[in-house]
Write an enzyme that holds these catalytic residues in place. Structure first.
Site, PDB file in Angstrom:
ATOM      1  N   LYS A  94      10.178   2.685 -11.378  1.00 53.21           N
ATOM      2  CA  LYS A  94      10.985   2.080 -10.307  1.00 53.21           C
ATOM      3  C   LYS A  94      11.317   0.621 -10.595  1.00 53.21           C
ATOM      4  CE  LYS A  94       9.555   5.077  -6.502  1.00 53.21           C
ATOM      5  NZ  LYS A  94       8.476   5.842  -7.128  1.00 53.21           N
TER       6      LYS A  94
HETATM    7  O1  6AU Z   1       3.641  14.617  -3.928  1.00 52.95           O
HETATM    8  P1  6AU Z   1       3.046  13.246  -3.696  1.00 52.95           P
HETATM    9  O2  6AU Z   1       3.299  12.721  -2.320  1.00 52.95           O
HETATM   10  O3  6AU Z   1       1.600  13.197  -4.080  1.00 52.95           O
HETATM   11  O4  6AU Z   1       3.730  12.266  -4.747  1.00 52.95           O
HETATM   12  C1  6AU Z   1       5.088  11.948  -4.721  1.00 52.95           C
HETATM   13  C2  6AU Z   1       5.464  11.139  -5.948  1.00 52.95           C
HETATM   14  C3  6AU Z   1       4.742   9.803  -6.063  1.00 52.95           C
HETATM   15  C4  6AU Z   1       5.760   8.798  -5.568  1.00 52.95           C
HETATM   16  O5  6AU Z   1       5.621   7.553  -6.227  1.00 52.95           O
HETATM   17  C5  6AU Z   1       7.100   9.459  -5.926  1.00 52.95           C
HETATM   18  O6  6AU Z   1       6.851  10.861  -5.936  1.00 52.95           O
HETATM   19  N1  6AU Z   1       8.216   9.193  -4.980  1.00 52.95           N
HETATM   20  C6  6AU Z   1       9.471   8.706  -5.438  1.00 52.95           C
HETATM   21  C7  6AU Z   1       9.910   8.725  -6.821  1.00 52.95           C
HETATM   22  C8  6AU Z   1       9.635   9.834  -7.685  1.00 52.95           C
HETATM   23  O7  6AU Z   1      10.675   7.880  -7.244  1.00 52.95           O
HETATM   24  C9  6AU Z   1      10.442   8.297  -4.518  1.00 52.95           C
HETATM   25  C10 6AU Z   1      10.252   8.553  -3.141  1.00 52.95           C
HETATM   26  O8  6AU Z   1      11.123   8.324  -2.331  1.00 52.95           O
HETATM   27  N2  6AU Z   1       9.084   9.123  -2.752  1.00 52.95           N
HETATM   28  C11 6AU Z   1       8.072   9.458  -3.617  1.00 52.95           C
HETATM   29  O9  6AU Z   1       7.046   9.996  -3.183  1.00 52.95           O
HETATM   30  O10 6AU Z   1       4.435   9.581  -7.419  1.00 52.95           O
END
Ligand code: 6AU
Length: 263
Positions: A94
């Site tokens: 990010k």
């Molecule tokens: O399934 P989780 O909630 O354990 O993890 C979600 C993953 C984490 C966050 O840093 C990432 O997705 N993420 C991102 C990304 C990928 O850019 C953006 C967002 O809006 N929400 C989010 O959860 O590693």
């Protein structure tokens, strides 16, 4: 009957970027739209889990800066797992600074992300200079065409401000930088152009929230209803007693939703 979306092979032949072509090829061959987010602080544990879930995923997403036992040797092992199981690497860094700074954050420091991560993501807060900076870092390493960027157009967390005009500005920046930007981190489809892929985080088999603002949708909702392309699953797999079986369950749910989406 008009199809809502193109199949992976159709998208593969219609898109231009080498990284996207590779990705659609993997998705078709392995029948998966699952990106596993290996959010652990231990590289040893990451390697262990990835060995198990590797067969079910098209992308492994990392947060390399949360790892306490980082070594170049472990990166080498991760790259070997990516070749062995045929998935792409996506460092979820990010980036969010001016071009000159992100250029160094991408290629220098301890992690040297550009040397191993096929895909990265960035916020568009700084304007298009962030895209130029990241692209030039890949270019200087001789990696033009081998590295790709996703723009964070929407977020999964409660109260986020990546909405409306912000999301529209993001789509415009992506369209103007198709030689490096291959898609979006988003919560629903933003473009029907096969040159842009949609990856959606905040996915679990059951809808809900965590205690820090994360909001979850199901694979079916994300792929079939919101027409996204890739489900990103972290804790849903990571915290399960049997990550391989759970990854297989997410793979099946995501792929079935895709078959429904393009039928
Ligand atoms: O399934 P989780 O909630 O354990 O993890 C979600 C993953 C984490 C966050 O840093 C990432 O997705 N993420 C991102 C990304 C990928 O850019 C953006 C967002 O809006 N929400 C989010 O959860 O590693």
């Amino acid at each position: 009957k008009v199809k809502k979306v193109l199949t992976y092979p159709e998208r593969q032949s219609q898109c231009k970027h080498e990284v996207l072509k590779r990705l659609y090829g993997i998705m078709e061959e392995k029948k998966t739209n699952l990106c596993f987010s290996g959010d652990t602080t231990s590289f040893a544990e990451l390697l262990e889990v990835v060995e198990k879930v590797g067969p079910y995923i098209c992308i492994l997403k990392t947060h390399i800066d949360i790892i306490t036992d980082f070594t170049a040797e472990n990166i080498h092992k991760l790259k070997n797992l990516a070749s062995k199981h045929n998935f792409l690497l996506f460092e979820d860094r990010k980036f969010a600074d001016i071009g000159n700074t992100v250029k160094k954050q991408y290629s220098e420091g301890i992690y040297k992300i550009s040397e191993w991560s096929d895909i990265i993501n960035a916020h568009i807060i700084p304007g298009p200079g962030i895209i130029e900076g990241l692209k030039s870092a890949a270019g200087e390493k001789g990696l033009t065409g081998k590295r790709a960027l996703l723009l964070i157009a929407e977020m999964s967390s409660k109260g986020n401000v990546a909405t409306g005009e912000y999301t529209k500005a993001c789509v415009k920046m992506a369209e103007e930088n198709q030689d490096f930007v291959v898609g979006y981190i988003c919560q629903s489809q933003l473009s029907k152009d096969p040159n842009f892929i949609h990856m959606t985080p905040g996915v679990k088999l059951v809808e809900g929230t965590d205690s820090l603002g994360q909001q979850y949708l199901t694979p079916k909702e994300v792929i079939t209803k919101r027409n996204s392309d890739i489900i990103i699953v972290g804790r849903g797999i990571m915290n399960s007693d049997d990550p391989a079986t759970t990854a297989a369950t997410y793979q099946q749910a995501g792929y079935d939703a895709y078959l429904e989406q393009c039928s």
